[in-house]
Design a protein around this motif. Structure first.
Motif: not given
Length: 115
Positions: A24, A40-41, A43-44, A47-48, A65, A68-69
């Motif tokens: 995360i 947004e956190d 939602k992430w 997803f995880i 991740l 993604f970053q």
């Protein structure tokens, strides 16, 4: 954290662990030092949770991740990870269907022989 834990159906320990290992992204904290999860956190994390529930490893998710970053430059690499994981899941589903078919056959045999 308690609220997010309930909302997403993950234990607080799991959320802490995911944050500790970098699964995360860094969560902002309020003035009191309490984690302040954004939409947004959440939602992430959803997803995880979905990906972990389907069998993706933590290592693959950390790799995703990390990519993604990096932003848009990593779109193709992220897509390839998802395509590969989808192939793995399709194979698992096919194997599970074979098992279901075999169980159904066995159950039907028992139902036809038991009086």
């Amino acid at each position: 954290m308690k609220e997010v834990s309930k909302k997403l159906g993950l234990s607080q320990d799991t959320l802490r662990y995911y944050e500790k290992i970098g699964l995360i992204p860094k969560i902002n904290r309020n003035k009191s030092g309490i984690r302040d999860y954004s939409e947004e956190d959440c939602k992430w994390i959803e997803f995880i949770k979905c990906m972990r529930g389907s069998g993706l490893s933590i290592e693959v998710l950390i790799e995703y991740l990390t990519l993604f970053q990096k932003g848009d430059e990593s779109i193709n690499a992220r897509k390839e990870i998802l395509i590969e994981q989808r192939k793995i899941l399709i194979n698992k589903v096919e194997e599970m269907q074979k098992t279901i078919d075999r169980l159904t056959f066995k159950i039907e045999r028992y139902e036809n022989t038991v009086v």
